[in-house]
Design a protein around this motif. Structure first.
Motif, PDB file in Angstrom:
ATOM      1  N   PRO A 125      -6.970  34.543  -5.390  1.00 12.98           N
ATOM      2  CA  PRO A 125      -6.293  34.113  -6.560  1.00 12.98           C
ATOM      3  C   PRO A 125      -4.882  34.705  -6.716  1.00 12.98           C
ATOM      4  O   PRO A 125      -4.544  35.853  -6.282  1.00 12.98           O
ATOM      5  CB  PRO A 125      -7.472  34.575  -7.561  1.00 12.98           C
ATOM      6  N   GLN A 126      -4.118  33.901  -7.444  1.00 10.35           N
ATOM      7  CA  GLN A 126      -2.598  34.369  -7.514  1.00 10.35           C
ATOM      8  C   GLN A 126      -2.603  35.602  -8.078  1.00 10.35           C
ATOM      9  O   GLN A 126      -1.668  36.290  -7.871  1.00 10.35           O
ATOM     10  CB  GLN A 126      -2.015  33.147  -8.084  1.00 10.35           C
ATOM     11  N   GLU A 127      -3.424  35.770  -8.977  1.00  8.17           N
ATOM     12  CA  GLU A 127      -3.385  37.243  -9.956  1.00  8.17           C
ATOM     13  C   GLU A 127      -3.552  38.395  -9.076  1.00  8.17           C
ATOM     14  O   GLU A 127      -2.890  39.571  -9.105  1.00  8.17           O
ATOM     15  CB  GLU A 127      -4.286  37.009 -11.205  1.00  8.17           C
ATOM     16  N   TRP A 128      -4.196  38.083  -7.976  1.00  9.39           N
ATOM     17  CA  TRP A 128      -4.432  39.221  -7.029  1.00  9.39           C
ATOM     18  C   TRP A 128      -3.284  39.370  -6.248  1.00  9.39           C
ATOM     19  O   TRP A 128      -3.108  40.569  -5.716  1.00  9.39           O
ATOM     20  CB  TRP A 128      -5.747  39.073  -6.210  1.00  9.39           C
ATOM     21  N   VAL A 129      -2.678  38.273  -5.619  1.00  2.91           N
ATOM     22  CA  VAL A 129      -1.460  38.181  -5.051  1.00  2.91           C
ATOM     23  C   VAL A 129      -0.301  38.987  -5.777  1.00  2.91           C
ATOM     24  O   VAL A 129       0.332  39.867  -5.142  1.00  2.91           O
ATOM     25  CB  VAL A 129      -1.234  36.874  -4.580  1.00  2.91           C
ATOM     26  N   GLY A 130      -0.234  38.643  -7.006  1.00  2.00           N
ATOM     27  CA  GLY A 130       0.808  39.144  -7.884  1.00  2.00           C
ATOM     28  C   GLY A 130       0.478  40.714  -7.895  1.00  2.00           C
ATOM     29  O   GLY A 130       1.587  41.583  -8.431  1.00  2.00           O
ATOM     30  N   ALA A 131      -0.749  41.125  -8.169  1.00  3.86           N
ATOM     31  CA  ALA A 131      -0.914  42.631  -8.175  1.00  3.86           C
ATOM     32  C   ALA A 131      -0.769  43.633  -7.202  1.00  3.86           C
ATOM     33  O   ALA A 131      -0.714  44.615  -7.295  1.00  3.86           O
ATOM     34  CB  ALA A 131      -2.425  42.660  -9.060  1.00  3.86           C
ATOM     35  N   ALA A 132      -1.056  42.944  -6.179  1.00  6.46           N
ATOM     36  CA  ALA A 132      -1.102  43.652  -4.816  1.00  6.46           C
ATOM     37  C   ALA A 132       0.117  44.253  -4.410  1.00  6.46           C
ATOM     38  O   ALA A 132       1.238  43.261  -4.625  1.00  6.46           O
ATOM     39  CB  ALA A 132      -1.926  42.967  -3.623  1.00  6.46           C
ATOM     40  N   GLY A 133       0.500  45.386  -3.873  1.00 10.14           N
ATOM     41  CA  GLY A 133       1.531  45.611  -3.149  1.00 10.14           C
ATOM     42  C   GLY A 133       2.020  47.247  -3.181  1.00 10.14           C
ATOM     43  O   GLY A 133       0.960  47.955  -3.340  1.00 10.14           O
TER      44      GLY A 133
END
Length: 195
Positions: A125-133
């Motif tokens: 989900p995009q919210e996980w892509v945005g939170a990871a890093g």
């Protein structure tokens, strides 16, 4: 968060073996398992995983878990986390070498985590892509402040874990923290600014 702090070289060396450290990590992340289950996971034989589990048990990294039936021997991690006292261990060459090996294992775990994430990123989900890093943040600190920062980071992680307990969208997350004094290469001052 650190439930066990290693100060003895023999204890740390017991977990520096590549298979042992990965089995211990799997037991912590995924819960109890048998030697057979671990052998399948790590593409080895049951005799090998049994031997390494006994070695980890000797140093109290793992213990027998509650058995589902009388035919299998399940193992679990003794504590959720382990850290080591670098200052205490660094007084000998053997201790410094063991700490260095463990740091390399941590780097390998970070690499596996990033590679798995990269491979699965399009399915998340995009919210996980945005939170990871991750970031590399330069700072000028004293040893006292660096140690205090680590303690506060761990306390903050514990706070968020407690707050998210039971949340339906919570997932296991691998967090890596490190802080090292910067050691510039020889001749650093002579390198022309390329920016």
């Amino acid at each position: 968060m650190a439930d066990r702090i290693i100060t003895e070289v023999d204890e740390l060396k017991a977990v520096t073996h590549p298979l042992r450290v990965r089995m211990l990590g799997a037991l912590r992340a995924d819960g109890p398992a048998t030697a057979t289950e671990l052998a399948r996971r790590f593409d080895t034989d049951t005799g090998t995983t049994s031997y390494h589990l006994r070695k980890l048990a000797r140093f109290k990294f793992v213990e027998e878990a509650e058995q589902r039936d009388g035919r299998e021997r399940r193992w679990q991690a003794s504590e959720p986390t382990t850290s080591w006292d670098s200052a205490a261990l660094s007084v000998t060459a053997e201790g410094r070498a063991a700490v260095s090996v463990m740091r390399r294992h941590q780097l390998a775990a970070l690499d596996r985590t990033i590679s798995a994430y990269d491979a699965a990123q399009t399915d998340l989900p995009q919210e996980w892509v945005g939170a990871a890093g991750m970031s590399d943040l330069p700072a000028t600190l004293t040893p006292r402040s660096l140690h205090a920062l680590e303690e506060r980071v761990i306390a903050l992680i514990d706070e968020f874990v407690a707050a998210d307990a039971g949340e339906p969208d919570a997932r296991p997350v691998m967090l890596f923290y490190g802080g090292f004094p910067r050691i510039d290469p020889p001749g650093w001052d002579d390198v022309a600014d390329e920016s």
